[in-house]
Design a protein around this motif. Sequence first.
Motif, PDB file in Angstrom:
ATOM      1  N   ALA A 183      43.808  40.756  33.560  1.00  0.00           N
ATOM      2  CA  ALA A 183      44.452  39.618  32.911  1.00  0.00           C
ATOM      3  C   ALA A 183      45.919  39.532  33.292  1.00  0.00           C
ATOM      4  CB  ALA A 183      44.297  39.721  31.395  1.00  0.00           C
ATOM      5  N   GLN A 184      46.422  38.302  33.363  1.00  0.00           N
ATOM      6  CA  GLN A 184      47.786  38.047  33.807  1.00  0.00           C
ATOM      7  C   GLN A 184      48.810  38.882  33.042  1.00  0.00           C
ATOM      8  OE1 GLN A 184      48.931  35.834  36.250  1.00  0.00           O
ATOM      9  NE2 GLN A 184      51.036  36.476  35.857  1.00  0.00           N
ATOM     10  N   GLU A 185      48.628  39.006  31.717  1.00  0.00           N
ATOM     11  CA  GLU A 185      49.630  39.703  30.919  1.00  0.00           C
ATOM     12  C   GLU A 185      49.664  41.209  31.171  1.00  0.00           C
ATOM     13  OE1 GLU A 185      46.061  39.061  28.038  1.00  0.00           O
ATOM     14  OE2 GLU A 185      47.006  38.078  29.759  1.00  0.00           O
ATOM     15  N   ALA A 203      45.816  51.702  34.568  1.00  0.00           N
ATOM     16  CA  ALA A 203      44.544  51.874  35.269  1.00  0.00           C
ATOM     17  C   ALA A 203      44.579  51.176  36.621  1.00  0.00           C
ATOM     18  CB  ALA A 203      43.399  51.328  34.420  1.00  0.00           C
ATOM     19  N   ALA A 204      45.134  49.962  36.662  1.00  0.00           N
ATOM     20  CA  ALA A 204      45.227  49.226  37.925  1.00  0.00           C
ATOM     21  C   ALA A 204      46.100  49.968  38.925  1.00  0.00           C
ATOM     22  CB  ALA A 204      45.776  47.822  37.663  1.00  0.00           C
ATOM     23  N   SER A 223      45.863  38.798  39.513  1.00  0.00           N
ATOM     24  CA  SER A 223      45.442  38.225  38.236  1.00  0.00           C
ATOM     25  C   SER A 223      43.974  37.827  38.314  1.00  0.00           C
ATOM     26  CB  SER A 223      46.303  37.005  37.906  1.00  0.00           C
ATOM     27  OG  SER A 223      45.748  36.275  36.836  1.00  0.00           O
ATOM     28  N   ALA A 224      43.269  37.967  37.206  1.00  0.00           N
ATOM     29  CA  ALA A 224      41.849  37.598  37.172  1.00  0.00           C
ATOM     30  C   ALA A 224      41.651  36.132  37.528  1.00  0.00           C
ATOM     31  CB  ALA A 224      41.271  37.897  35.798  1.00  0.00           C
ATOM     32  N   ILE A 233      35.710  44.767  48.468  1.00  0.00           N
ATOM     33  CA  ILE A 233      35.238  45.223  47.168  1.00  0.00           C
ATOM     34  C   ILE A 233      36.187  44.719  46.090  1.00  0.00           C
ATOM     35  CG2 ILE A 233      34.819  47.274  45.743  1.00  0.00           C
ATOM     36  CD1 ILE A 233      34.048  48.749  48.301  1.00  0.00           C
ATOM     37  N   ARG A 234      35.628  44.190  45.010  1.00  0.00           N
ATOM     38  CA  ARG A 234      36.441  43.667  43.915  1.00  0.00           C
ATOM     39  C   ARG A 234      36.184  44.503  42.660  1.00  0.00           C
ATOM     40  NH1 ARG A 234      34.001  38.945  45.710  1.00  0.00           N
ATOM     41  NH2 ARG A 234      32.973  38.611  43.706  1.00  0.00           N
ATOM     42  N   ILE A 235      37.247  45.055  42.101  1.00  0.00           N
ATOM     43  CA  ILE A 235      37.163  45.815  40.857  1.00  0.00           C
ATOM     44  C   ILE A 235      37.810  44.982  39.758  1.00  0.00           C
ATOM     45  CG2 ILE A 235      37.821  47.942  39.666  1.00  0.00           C
ATOM     46  CD1 ILE A 235      37.955  49.313  42.368  1.00  0.00           C
ATOM     47  N   ARG A 236      37.081  44.759  38.676  1.00  0.00           N
ATOM     48  CA  ARG A 236      37.596  43.936  37.585  1.00  0.00           C
ATOM     49  C   ARG A 236      37.764  44.795  36.335  1.00  0.00           C
ATOM     50  NH1 ARG A 236      34.026  40.466  34.628  1.00  0.00           N
ATOM     51  NH2 ARG A 236      32.718  40.400  36.512  1.00  0.00           N
ATOM     52  N   LEU A 237      38.973  44.770  35.756  1.00  0.00           N
ATOM     53  CA  LEU A 237      39.255  45.503  34.531  1.00  0.00           C
ATOM     54  C   LEU A 237      39.099  44.571  33.342  1.00  0.00           C
ATOM     55  CD1 LEU A 237      42.412  47.543  35.639  1.00  0.00           C
ATOM     56  CD2 LEU A 237      39.983  48.093  35.931  1.00  0.00           C
TER      57      LEU A 237
END
Length: 394
Positions: A183-185, A203-204, A223-224, A233-237
């Motif tokens: 997320a942007q924030e 974590a990022a 940003s998401a 490869i895309r990792i999404r938090l």
Amino acid sequence: MRTRVDRRLMLVALIVLAGRMPCMAAELDSTQWSIAAYPESTSRAMIDDDITTFWDSGAPQTSATFITIDLKDPVWLYGVRLFSGKEASKAPRSLVLSAGLSDDQLRIVHSWSTLPQPDGRNGGEQPLLKTRQAFRFAPVYARFVRMGIGGNGAGCSWAVAELALQAAHGAADAAPAITVSLAQEFLPSAQDARVRPSPISLAAQELQYYLMEMLDAPVRIISATDAAPGSGIRIRLATLPPEKVPSPTPDPEDLDDVCIEKDGADIVISGKTARGVYFGACELLESQGVRWVYPDPYGDVVPHRATLDLSVLPLRYRPSFTARGLIYPGLPGLDDEDLARFQNHHRFTIGNAALGTPPRFNFGFGWAHSFGVIFSAENGQSIQSKHPDWFSGP
């Protein structure tokens, strides 16, 4: 783990005997560098892999004291390590790191200044000096690197026994092998430097740092809303609601749950709390062979891979104990920041406010509640007599 630690200790012993620092795979080959530093006659002592030799500025640390390095070829620079060796008193009190594609167009990528510490012997304060200094920052595509003393100088000169730069190779316009979206924030660039960063932001940064070292390729944090389909490869938090303290659930057990799974082309790291997302990032790195052996800049082991092994997914678990950590009287010579990061990597929660409130503390119980109950009485019967198999020998 026993074999891995023993081998690491043997390596350290060999290094000490040889009087040399190890060259990690992610560190750049320095043989072709050009170094501009005064005096130039000893400038290459800082890259000769020998901690017994050193470069010395020969003059007090001021903003006019700096080192400029031409790497010859541009790379994705993301880390700098400095070692003062036996000249610990001449470690910098502050440092400004700049980088760019030309020596006349450099931009600041990181700055640091030591904080005064109480001086119990003489009263007053003194700077906390580090003989080993490791700086991490967002990757920058650069050929030239400049390290200079910042606003906090010293009456003594600046000495460098060994200098190492961490970088990944790849073209400036090439698509990144991996992107980490959140997320942007929570973007590191959006975090207020005056407040503690979110575990999701941390974590990022951990994923970016270790995956760049592992894959020798640039890793972008985005940003998401900017994430788009691609070949990498895309990792999404996952974005989670703020953790409630105290927890609405009596004696919560699930606040550190880890979940890493594939969602189409994405790897999604989620959990019940932001702390769980951070632990998930560490779990993913560990599943690829990363090990944190000792709380030191050279205390981790990162294997080289052509790509990630995603056959290990999904990874889901709940820690066996809700409160986890080290109980120690003190570890002399260890840097507090290195020790805190070491505890984070091993998913410790006791005395680690940077990642939030551990489950037991969230509801008001002490840490001993997790393990001490095994040795307490239950309905008048001891646990040992009720479960003798728990205490039987091998």
